[in-house]
Motif scaffolding. Sequence first.
Motif, PDB file in Angstrom:
ATOM      1  N   GLU A 126     -10.915  -4.615   4.523  1.00  0.00           N
ATOM      2  CA  GLU A 126     -10.322  -3.277   4.391  1.00  0.00           C
ATOM      3  C   GLU A 126      -9.105  -3.272   3.463  1.00  0.00           C
ATOM      4  O   GLU A 126      -8.684  -2.204   3.001  1.00  0.00           O
ATOM      5  CB  GLU A 126      -9.929  -2.721   5.771  1.00  0.00           C
ATOM      6  N   ASP A 127      -8.568  -4.441   3.152  1.00  0.00           N
ATOM      7  CA  ASP A 127      -7.407  -4.522   2.265  1.00  0.00           C
ATOM      8  C   ASP A 127      -7.748  -4.979   0.855  1.00  0.00           C
ATOM      9  O   ASP A 127      -6.866  -5.030  -0.008  1.00  0.00           O
ATOM     10  CB  ASP A 127      -6.362  -5.486   2.859  1.00  0.00           C
ATOM     11  N   ARG A 128      -8.981  -5.289   0.604  1.00  0.00           N
ATOM     12  CA  ARG A 128      -9.355  -5.805  -0.719  1.00  0.00           C
ATOM     13  C   ARG A 128      -9.217  -4.757  -1.831  1.00  0.00           C
ATOM     14  O   ARG A 128      -9.151  -5.123  -3.000  1.00  0.00           O
ATOM     15  CB  ARG A 128     -10.773  -6.349  -0.689  1.00  0.00           C
ATOM     16  N   ASP A 129      -9.182  -3.490  -1.463  1.00  0.00           N
ATOM     17  CA  ASP A 129      -9.022  -2.450  -2.487  1.00  0.00           C
ATOM     18  C   ASP A 129      -7.701  -2.617  -3.243  1.00  0.00           C
ATOM     19  O   ASP A 129      -7.582  -2.185  -4.387  1.00  0.00           O
ATOM     20  CB  ASP A 129      -9.107  -1.047  -1.877  1.00  0.00           C
ATOM     21  N   ARG A 163       0.837  -1.209   0.000  1.00  0.00           N
ATOM     22  CA  ARG A 163       0.000   0.000   0.000  1.00  0.00           C
ATOM     23  C   ARG A 163       0.874   1.263   0.000  1.00  0.00           C
ATOM     24  O   ARG A 163       0.603   2.219  -0.715  1.00  0.00           O
ATOM     25  CB  ARG A 163      -0.926   0.008   1.209  1.00  0.00           C
ATOM     26  N   HIS A 218     -10.179  -9.764   6.069  1.00  0.00           N
ATOM     27  CA  HIS A 218      -9.802  -8.357   6.194  1.00  0.00           C
ATOM     28  C   HIS A 218     -10.243  -7.567   4.963  1.00  0.00           C
ATOM     29  O   HIS A 218      -9.418  -7.203   4.120  1.00  0.00           O
ATOM     30  CB  HIS A 218      -8.286  -8.231   6.400  1.00  0.00           C
TER      31      HIS A 218
END
Length: 96
Positions: free
Chosen positions: A89-92, A66, A87
């Motif tokens: 929140e990290d799939r983006d 990231r 998680h």
Amino acid sequence: MSDSDAVVHDDAHHRYVLERDGQQIGQVVYELGDGVIRVLHTEVDESLQERGLGSKLARAVLDDIRANSDRQLVPICPFFRAYLARHPEDRDLMSR
């Protein structure tokens, strides 16, 4: 992770290494492609499994991707896919 644990990006060998007191106890291996980083394999020393070290290693890898890359994450490794399922929140990172 203990205070002596560190995750080191070994860019030359396309891996992140989890070290404890200077000894390798885990790693994440990846390959680069056109605009992507494919996470191929995650491993932690057998004697240290089930202590959350794989998750802490995955967290460090995702944070580094990231912060230092604009590549799209492609999780080939089953452990990494399972981690990302837990998680969201990290799939983006998979849709960059």
